[in-house]
Design an enzyme around this catalytic site. Structure first.
Site, short mmCIF file in Angstrom:
data_model
loop_
_atom_site.label_atom_id
_atom_site.label_comp_id
_atom_site.label_asym_id
_atom_site.label_seq_id
_atom_site.Cartn_x
_atom_site.Cartn_y
_atom_site.Cartn_z
CD GLN A 1 -3.23 0.32 0.32
OE1 GLN A 1 -3.60 -0.85 0.50
NE2 GLN A 1 -3.77 1.08 -0.61
CE LYS B 1 -5.46 -3.78 2.34
NZ LYS B 1 -5.38 -3.10 1.03
N GLY C 1 -12.43 -0.26 2.41
CA GLY C 1 -12.80 -1.64 2.16
C GLY C 1 -11.68 -2.49 1.61
CG ASP C 2 -8.60 -5.66 0.96
OD1 ASP C 2 -7.92 -5.02 0.15
OD2 ASP C 2 -8.48 -6.88 1.14
CB THR D 1 -10.58 -1.42 -7.39
OG1 THR D 1 -10.71 -0.72 -6.15
CG2 THR D 1 -9.29 -2.22 -7.40
#
Ligand SMILES: NC(=O)C1=CN([C@@H]2O[C@H](COP(=O)(O)OP(=O)(O)OC[C@H]3O[C@@H](n4cnc5c(N)ncnc54)[C@H](OP(=O)(O)O)[C@@H]3O)[C@@H](O)[C@H]2O)C=CC1
Ligand SMILES: N=C(CCC(=O)O)C(=O)O
Length: 445
Positions: free
Chosen positions: A111, A126, A165-166, A209
């Site tokens: 990241q 993260k 989010g992820d 994304t």
């Protein structure tokens, strides 16, 4: 050079035992940077890379919650605040039973360079938990998110650390976390991104994304006089990234033939159309079903417990999870005529797979470059929140597209080797330079 790489990796492995995914992410960057550092001793003497692989802060905490049967459940929560040299920490929250320190440190490390590539002022972080939202009721997810945020809120803020989010963390989870943060802090701020449109969210963030990955692949194809029109595309996953990768591919005239989840994949030889995509969106986002159910509705094939990489395609878009393309998968893709890979997921190709792609000189985009559209649009959400205004869909999409073109061009600048562009080297060096210059300026901190 190899000796210098092994020397660096030996110390990383000793200090971070039993963290293979973190070692993998670091090794790729160290291999790209070692020759560059030899030519730029100011970074080497300041031990920038040695400092970059050491998180600024790691927070780990207990997350107890009560399920619908009244039984106490215990999960573990994390936030890895990796690097804040160029901006407040920024990165997603992953909710998946596989979450552990190694997974989150690899994601946080990637990241840092990814956020640098976006040209926006965001550091790298993260977080997440080994909580599995799959099969849980909305009330159980809410109770988990509230307890999770009851600890995390001490460590985050709009100018400190902005989660998003992820895997496993979508609009529902961001909503519950935001509600708890607001209650505890008694303030309404842009502390999370991926928010709903009625409470500070940005248009295009859900799509970003996937759209951004397709925009990046479009730029790679242009370097060889190619376009997406008519190209057969294999996509893995069927969550947020995969869904909008498919949407943009269909809009640009490509033919998408696969989607997957952790149980298997569907193969629609005729290509998934807008109507079928709408069905996927409803299945995954509303009914929270399995991709297998689409096989019946689309009258297409379903392959249980397999990944889609043996399917003949021109372009692969791995959009599920890390290490989902092995060396053998990569060989099958190249043998079947694949000319490009656009990583929507984080680190979905193993080092062996990357070696196969680069040996075959196909267009290979590492996730830290090609999937940066999500966090870039999170950055645009932060900008809108700071100005207390909202841009139109077209304005955000244009900014996203321009950012992806800029990332691509920066990768070419540092990755071009004769007629071939090594996007791994380009992304790692381009992402490193801005962070390294800031760390040099800030002294030994
Ligand atoms: N969301 C974002 O903004 C961004 C996400 N990413 C990355 O993109 C990837 C997908 O994330 P996202 O779409 O947000 O997540 P979602 O939770 O929305 O979807 C994840 C998809 O991947 C599948 N999947 C997850 N784990 C595995 C596994 N171990 N094996 C096989 N399939 C798996 C899921 O299937 P199932 O439902 O069966 O679990 C689901 O179809 C991740 O690597 C993430 O880190 C990268 C940049 C931005
Ligand atoms: N999960 C994300 C998005 C992070 C963000 O939007 O802050 C990623 O870039 O991997």
């Amino acid at each position: 050079m190899k000796a210098k790489v092994e020397e660096m990796m030996a110390s990383v492995i000793i200090r971070n035992p039993g963290e293979p995914e973190f070692h993998q992410a670091v090794r790729e960057v160290v291999e790209s940077l070692t020759p560059f550092l030899e030519k730029n001793p100011k970074y080497k003497e300041a031990k920038i890379i040695e400092r970059m692989v050491e998180p600024e802060r790691v927070i780990m905490f207990r997350v107890p919650w009560v399920d619908d049967k009244g039984e106490i459940q215990i999960n573990r929560g994390y936030r890895i605040q990796m690097n804040s040299a160029i901006g407040p920490y920024k990165g997603g929250i992953r909710l998946h039973p596989s979450v552990n320190l190694s997974i989150l440190k690899f994601l946080a490390f990637e990241q840092v360079l990814k956020n640098s590539l976006t040209t926006l002022p965001m550091g790298g972080a993260k977080g997440g938990s080994d909580f599995d939202p799959k099969g849980k009721s909305d009330n159980e997810v809410m109770r988990f998110c509230q307890t999770f945020m009851s600890e995390l809120f001490r460590h985050i803020g709009p100018d400190l650390d902005v989660p998003a989010g992820d895997i496993g963390t979508g609009g529902r989870e961001i909503g519950f976390m935001f509600g708890q943060y607001k209650k505890l802090k008694n303030e309404f701020t842009g502390v999370l991104t991926g928010k709903g449109l009625s409470w500070g969210g940005s248009l295009i963030r859900p799509e970003a994304t996937g759209y951004g990955c397709v925009y990046f692949v479009q730029e790679m194809l242009k370097t060889r006089g190619e376009s997406l029109k008519g190209k057969v595309c294999a996509v893995s996953g069927s969550g947020n990234v995969a869904q909008y990768t498919v949407e943009k591919l269909i809009q640009l005239g490509a033919k998408v033939v696969t989607l997957s989840d952790s149980d298997g994949f569907i193969y629609d030889e005729g290509g998934i159309d807008q109507k079928e995509l709408k069905c996927v969106l409803d299945l995954k986002n509303v009914r929270r079903g399995r991709i297998k159910e689409c096989a019946k509705e689309f009258k297409c094939k379903y392959f249980e417990k397999q990944r889609p990489w043996q399917v003949k395609c021109d372009i692969a878009f791995p959009s599920a999870t890390q290490n989902e393309i092995s060396g053998d998968d990569a060989k099958a893709l190249v043998k079947n005529g694949c000319i490009a890979v656009g990583e929507g997921a984080n680190m979905p190709t193993t080092p062996e797979g990357i070696g196969v792609f680069q040996k075959a000189k196909i267009l290979y985009a590492p996730g830290k470059a090609s999937n940066a559209g999500g966090v870039a649009t999170s950055g645009l959400e932060m900008s809108q929140n700071s100005m207390r205004l909202s841009w139109t869909r077209e304005e955000v999409d244009k900014r996203l597209h321009d950012i992806m073109i800029a990332i691509h061009d920066n990768c070419v600048k540092y990755g071009k080797e004769g007629s071939y562009i090594d996007y791994v080297k380009g992304a790692n060096i381009a992402g490193f330079v801005k962070v390294a210059d800031a760390m040099l300026a800030h002294g030994v901190v």
